[in-house]
Structure formats: structure tokens, C-alpha cells
Design a protein around this motif. Structure first.
Motif, PDB file in Angstrom:
ATOM      1  N   LEU A  19     -39.835  24.972  14.583  1.00  0.00           N
ATOM      2  CA  LEU A  19     -40.673  26.410  14.889  1.00  0.00           C
ATOM      3  C   LEU A  19     -40.264  26.725  16.342  1.00  0.00           C
ATOM      4  O   LEU A  19     -39.990  27.908  16.708  1.00  0.00           O
ATOM      5  N   TYR A  20     -40.484  25.897  17.093  1.00  0.00           N
ATOM      6  CA  TYR A  20     -40.185  26.097  18.903  1.00  0.00           C
ATOM      7  C   TYR A  20     -38.659  26.421  18.960  1.00  0.00           C
ATOM      8  O   TYR A  20     -38.399  27.442  19.561  1.00  0.00           O
ATOM      9  N   THR A  21     -37.757  25.773  18.285  1.00  0.00           N
ATOM     10  CA  THR A  21     -36.297  26.191  18.484  1.00  0.00           C
ATOM     11  C   THR A  21     -36.129  27.707  17.904  1.00  0.00           C
ATOM     12  O   THR A  21     -35.442  28.418  18.455  1.00  0.00           O
ATOM     13  N   LEU A  22     -36.707  27.947  16.840  1.00  0.00           N
ATOM     14  CA  LEU A  22     -36.782  29.333  16.217  1.00  0.00           C
ATOM     15  C   LEU A  22     -37.181  30.474  17.262  1.00  0.00           C
ATOM     16  O   LEU A  22     -36.511  31.345  17.465  1.00  0.00           O
ATOM     17  N   HIS A  23     -38.333  30.194  17.660  1.00  0.00           N
ATOM     18  CA  HIS A  23     -38.913  31.070  18.726  1.00  0.00           C
ATOM     19  C   HIS A  23     -38.009  31.372  19.803  1.00  0.00           C
ATOM     20  O   HIS A  23     -37.634  32.314  20.193  1.00  0.00           O
ATOM     21  N   ALA A  24     -37.372  30.045  20.271  1.00  0.00           N
ATOM     22  CA  ALA A  24     -36.633  30.225  21.450  1.00  0.00           C
ATOM     23  C   ALA A  24     -35.343  31.016  21.233  1.00  0.00           C
ATOM     24  O   ALA A  24     -34.833  31.741  21.921  1.00  0.00           O
ATOM     25  N   TRP A  25     -34.739  30.833  19.893  1.00  0.00           N
ATOM     26  CA  TRP A  25     -33.565  31.495  19.612  1.00  0.00           C
ATOM     27  C   TRP A  25     -33.733  32.906  19.494  1.00  0.00           C
ATOM     28  O   TRP A  25     -33.100  33.891  19.993  1.00  0.00           O
ATOM     29  N   LYS A  26     -34.975  33.337  18.968  1.00  0.00           N
ATOM     30  CA  LYS A  26     -35.140  35.119  18.934  1.00  0.00           C
ATOM     31  C   LYS A  26     -35.378  35.579  20.017  1.00  0.00           C
ATOM     32  O   LYS A  26     -34.985  36.563  20.449  1.00  0.00           O
ATOM     33  N   TYR A  27     -36.023  34.787  21.108  1.00  0.00           N
ATOM     34  CA  TYR A  27     -36.391  35.570  22.456  1.00  0.00           C
ATOM     35  C   TYR A  27     -34.965  35.700  23.149  1.00  0.00           C
ATOM     36  O   TYR A  27     -34.562  36.530  23.888  1.00  0.00           O
ATOM     37  N   GLU A  28     -34.030  34.433  22.826  1.00  0.00           N
ATOM     38  CA  GLU A  28     -32.672  34.644  23.636  1.00  0.00           C
ATOM     39  C   GLU A  28     -31.632  35.401  23.077  1.00  0.00           C
ATOM     40  O   GLU A  28     -30.700  36.008  23.620  1.00  0.00           O
ATOM     41  N   GLN A  29     -32.009  36.134  21.988  1.00  0.00           N
ATOM     42  CA  GLN A  29     -31.319  37.272  21.334  1.00  0.00           C
ATOM     43  C   GLN A  29     -31.788  38.832  21.723  1.00  0.00           C
ATOM     44  O   GLN A  29     -31.351  39.751  21.341  1.00  0.00           O
ATOM     45  N   SER A  30     -32.919  38.549  22.786  1.00  0.00           N
ATOM     46  CA  SER A  30     -33.419  39.882  22.595  1.00  0.00           C
ATOM     47  C   SER A  30     -32.843  40.668  24.160  1.00  0.00           C
ATOM     48  O   SER A  30     -32.063  39.990  24.746  1.00  0.00           O
ATOM     49  N   ASP A  31     -33.623  41.569  24.852  1.00  0.00           N
ATOM     50  CA  ASP A  31     -33.161  42.089  25.876  1.00  0.00           C
ATOM     51  C   ASP A  31     -33.465  41.390  26.985  1.00  0.00           C
ATOM     52  O   ASP A  31     -34.063  40.392  27.051  1.00  0.00           O
ATOM     53  N   LEU A  32     -32.776  41.641  28.283  1.00  0.00           N
ATOM     54  CA  LEU A  32     -32.920  40.963  29.382  1.00  0.00           C
ATOM     55  C   LEU A  32     -34.412  40.669  30.001  1.00  0.00           C
ATOM     56  O   LEU A  32     -34.607  39.640  30.505  1.00  0.00           O
ATOM     57  N   ILE A  33     -34.971  41.801  29.612  1.00  0.00           N
ATOM     58  CA  ILE A  33     -36.475  41.933  30.469  1.00  0.00           C
ATOM     59  C   ILE A  33     -37.380  40.709  29.465  1.00  0.00           C
ATOM     60  O   ILE A  33     -37.916  39.776  30.035  1.00  0.00           O
ATOM     61  N   THR A  34     -36.965  41.036  28.024  1.00  0.00           N
ATOM     62  CA  THR A  34     -37.726  39.896  27.176  1.00  0.00           C
ATOM     63  C   THR A  34     -37.238  38.507  27.344  1.00  0.00           C
ATOM     64  O   THR A  34     -38.099  37.557  27.200  1.00  0.00           O
ATOM     65  N   LYS A  35     -36.267  38.380  27.760  1.00  0.00           N
ATOM     66  CA  LYS A  35     -35.485  36.966  27.713  1.00  0.00           C
ATOM     67  C   LYS A  35     -36.265  36.523  29.225  1.00  0.00           C
ATOM     68  O   LYS A  35     -36.557  35.298  29.133  1.00  0.00           O
ATOM     69  N   LEU A  36     -36.231  37.198  30.120  1.00  0.00           N
ATOM     70  CA  LEU A  36     -36.917  36.660  31.469  1.00  0.00           C
ATOM     71  C   LEU A  36     -38.353  36.343  31.084  1.00  0.00           C
ATOM     72  O   LEU A  36     -39.081  35.435  31.715  1.00  0.00           O
ATOM     73  N   ILE A  37     -39.183  37.003  30.597  1.00  0.00           N
ATOM     74  CA  ILE A  37     -40.682  36.905  30.134  1.00  0.00           C
ATOM     75  C   ILE A  37     -40.635  35.615  29.324  1.00  0.00           C
ATOM     76  O   ILE A  37     -41.577  34.794  29.803  1.00  0.00           O
ATOM     77  N   TRP A  38     -39.674  35.292  28.402  1.00  0.00           N
ATOM     78  CA  TRP A  38     -39.851  34.099  27.633  1.00  0.00           C
ATOM     79  C   TRP A  38     -39.283  32.992  28.770  1.00  0.00           C
ATOM     80  O   TRP A  38     -40.199  31.849  28.790  1.00  0.00           O
ATOM     81  N   ARG A  39     -38.567  33.177  29.225  1.00  0.00           N
ATOM     82  CA  ARG A  39     -38.149  31.850  30.092  1.00  0.00           C
ATOM     83  C   ARG A  39     -39.184  31.531  31.362  1.00  0.00           C
ATOM     84  O   ARG A  39     -39.317  30.276  31.533  1.00  0.00           O
ATOM     85  N   TYR A  40     -39.751  32.348  31.764  1.00  0.00           N
ATOM     86  CA  TYR A  40     -40.533  32.144  32.973  1.00  0.00           C
ATOM     87  C   TYR A  40     -42.127  32.273  32.576  1.00  0.00           C
ATOM     88  O   TYR A  40     -42.922  31.668  33.396  1.00  0.00           O
ATOM     89  N   PHE A  41     -42.381  32.719  31.430  1.00  0.00           N
ATOM     90  CA  PHE A  41     -43.956  32.756  31.397  1.00  0.00           C
ATOM     91  C   PHE A  41     -44.405  32.167  30.016  1.00  0.00           C
ATOM     92  O   PHE A  41     -45.307  31.645  30.088  1.00  0.00           O
ATOM     93  N   LYS A  42     -43.584  32.533  29.042  1.00  0.00           N
ATOM     94  CA  LYS A  42     -44.015  32.274  27.815  1.00  0.00           C
ATOM     95  C   LYS A  42     -43.526  30.551  27.265  1.00  0.00           C
ATOM     96  O   LYS A  42     -44.024  29.815  26.609  1.00  0.00           O
ATOM     97  N   LYS A  43     -42.246  30.355  27.301  1.00  0.00           N
ATOM     98  CA  LYS A  43     -41.432  29.013  27.227  1.00  0.00           C
ATOM     99  C   LYS A  43     -42.251  27.855  27.690  1.00  0.00           C
ATOM    100  O   LYS A  43     -42.426  27.035  26.842  1.00  0.00           O
ATOM    101  N   PRO A  44     -42.697  27.809  28.712  1.00  0.00           N
ATOM    102  CA  PRO A  44     -43.193  26.530  29.346  1.00  0.00           C
ATOM    103  C   PRO A  44     -44.599  26.104  28.376  1.00  0.00           C
ATOM    104  O   PRO A  44     -44.982  25.000  28.766  1.00  0.00           O
ATOM    105  N   TYR A  45     -45.235  27.012  27.917  1.00  0.00           N
ATOM    106  CA  TYR A  45     -46.530  26.911  27.272  1.00  0.00           C
ATOM    107  C   TYR A  45     -46.487  27.239  25.528  1.00  0.00           C
ATOM    108  O   TYR A  45     -47.273  26.594  25.002  1.00  0.00           O
ATOM    109  N   ARG A  46     -45.261  27.386  25.016  1.00  0.00           N
ATOM    110  CA  ARG A  46     -45.309  27.756  23.898  1.00  0.00           C
ATOM    111  C   ARG A  46     -45.352  26.539  22.801  1.00  0.00           C
ATOM    112  O   ARG A  46     -45.816  26.542  21.771  1.00  0.00           O
TER     113      ARG A  46
END
Length: 274
Positions: A140-167
Motif C-alpha cells: 500500500l505504501y509503495t502504491l501511495h508513493a508511486w501515485k505521488y511521484e507521478q504528480s506535479d512538482l508541488i504535489t511531489k514536494l509535499i509528499w516527500r517532505y511532509f507526507k512521506k515520513p508519516y505515511r
């Protein structure tokens, strides 16, 4: 349908794909069309599309999750569902003297296969509940990460720095009980099924021992069950580096009764393993 039939049986994320890939390489017919690769399974699932589609359709008709992550099984099949199942099995048997299939959802249909294929053999792979639940959460985590990495730059940055550490922790809190209940449903169904079979009709192998016991499994299939196979080196398929370290799921399970029940079922199945 008196030909030699092998039902490869096990919970999701238990190694059924690897086991079936190996048997395919050994020469067992396990389907004409396979489900392709996906998240967490780069080599393909080796699931016969015909059984995959049948199981998904019936689960949907019984208002159960079509992905098979269910905590209940269909209690009865309609006349149309029984007819479709018999037609499917007859088609498989008509073209192959020896054959088998793998789809984890099979575990939810074992009473019907026991009735329809009374002479089938069952090769069961057992993987411990902690590792399976961990693997489901990791996927599930890998699927979430993959979806975020396909998104626009802002969404990717939000994922990497705010959501990813806690997901991952959030997913553990959200899904551990649910996935553990699914593990119990599947493996309890397997245990009940084996209790109604003669010991000569099944073989249980523990996931971590497959690397060292595959020759024993092969010998049993070819010698005891008379499958005409050619041994394929299991080590050429096993990729130890892809096996991730399990997450600490026990810390996140809210219902301790689930842990106790899973441990009891696992203990009883291990007692049947080679």
C-alpha cells in the motif's frame, strides 16, 4: 476431470507467485494467460486469468471485495456460478493431462473445489501472519508513493517532505487489524479444508523453508503425486534482496484477540508442514 490437478494454495503475499513461477519452469501447465506484473510483484503473478476473473466475478456478486482481501467467504454458489465453475474446470481438463492454477482467492472457494475436484492435490504455502500483514502494508505504501511521484512538482514536494515520513505509520494504524483478519480468514479456511482431506492429498511448505526444501517438494510432486516435471533450479528465481524487512505490526494491532487467533492457526498449520 480425472487428470492430475494441482491447486496452489496460499494467502496473498505468501509466495504463491514465486512458487507457481517455479512450477511453471518445471513444466506444469498453470494457465494459458497470466495476470501481469504489478506493484510489489515485478516478475508477474502467474495467476491464471480465467480463475482470476471467475473468482472476482463471484466475490462481486456476493458483495465481497473483488481483490479477495475479505474477512468472509461465499457461503453458497448460485446455479449459474456452479455451472460456470464446472465449465471452467472441464475446459482446463480437456486440454491437459496434468495442470494446476494459482490465485490466492482460491482459499475462499475451497469447499467448492473439494466437491468439484475430489481427486485434486493441494500444495499449500504458509507465510507467518506478521510478515504477510507487513507486506500488505508495504505494498500500500509503495502504491501511495508511486501515485505521488507521478504528480506535479508541488504535489511531489509535499509528499516527500511532509507526507512521506508519516505515511507508513498511518497505514499501519489504519490497516493492521483489517489485514490480520484477512490472514485469519484465509488460513483458517485452508486449515479446515486440510482437515477434511486425506494426508496424501496435500503438502504444506513454510515460506522461509522453500529455498532449502524445494527439492523435497519436487520429489513429492513427481514421486508421490506422479506429475511429469523436470526440475528447475529454484535459486535462479529466488531474489533474496527483494525481501524487505518486516514492519513491527504487533505494536499497531488494536485487537489482541486477532493476534492470539492468528498465532493459534499458524501453529496448527506449521504442525502439518514438511
Amino acid at each position: 476431470m480425472d487428470n492430475n490437478v494441482l491447486v496452489i494454495t496460499g494467502m496473498h503475499r505468501s509466495g504463491t507467485s514465486l512458487l507457481t513461477q517455479w512450477l511453471y519452469k518445471c513444466g506444469l501447465h498453470v494457465g494459458d494467460r497470466f495476470l501481469g506484473a504489478g506493484i510489489g510483484n515485478n516478475d508477474g503473478h502467474y495467476e491464471d486469468i480465467d480463475f482470476y476473473n471467475y473468482h472476482q466475478q463471484v466475490l462481486t456478486e456476493h458483495e465481497l471485495p473483488s481483490d479477495g482481501l475479505a474477512t468472509a467467504s461465499p457461503q453458497a454458489l448460485t446455479t449459474a456460478q456452479r455451472t460456470s465453475l464446472k465449465a471452467l474446470l472441464h475446459r482446463k481438463a480437456a486440454g491437459n493431462a496434468q495442470w494446476g492454477w494459482k490465485d490466492p482467492r482460491t482459499c475462499l472457494f475451497l469447499p467448492f473445489y473439494r466437491e468439484t475436484l475430489p481427486n485434486a492435490r493441494y500444495l499449500v504455502i504458509l507465510r507467518d501472519y506478521k510478515t504477510v500483514v507487513s507486506s500488505l502494508v508495504q505494498r500500500l505504501y509503495t502504491l501511495h508513493a508511486w501515485k505521488y511521484e507521478q504528480s506535479d512538482l508541488i504535489t511531489k514536494l509535499i509528499w516527500r517532505y511532509f507526507k512521506k515520513p508519516y505515511r507508513k505509520k498511518k497505514l499501519l494504524k489504519q490497516y493492521c487489524d483489517e489485514h490480520l483478519a484477512v490472514w485469519i480468514t484465509y488460513n483458517e479456511a485452508i486449515l479446515k479444508h486440510l482437515q477434511q482431506l486425506p494426508a496424501t492429498a496435500y503438502l504444506v511448505v513454510e515460506h522461509t523453508k522453500l529455498k532449502t526444501s524445494n527439492k523435497e517438494v519436487f520429489k513429492h510432486l513427481s514421486g508421490n503425486w506422479h506429475f511429469d516435471l523436470q526440475y528447475h533450479d529454484f535459486d535462479t528465481l529466488y531474489k533474496e534482496k527483494l525481501v524487505s524487512d518486516p514492519l513491527d505490526i504487533v505494536h499497531y494491532v488494536k485487537d489482541p484477540a486477532l493476534l492470539q487467533k492468528a498465532a493459534e492457526i499458524q501453529y496448527r498449520l506449521l504442525a502439518l508442514a514438511i
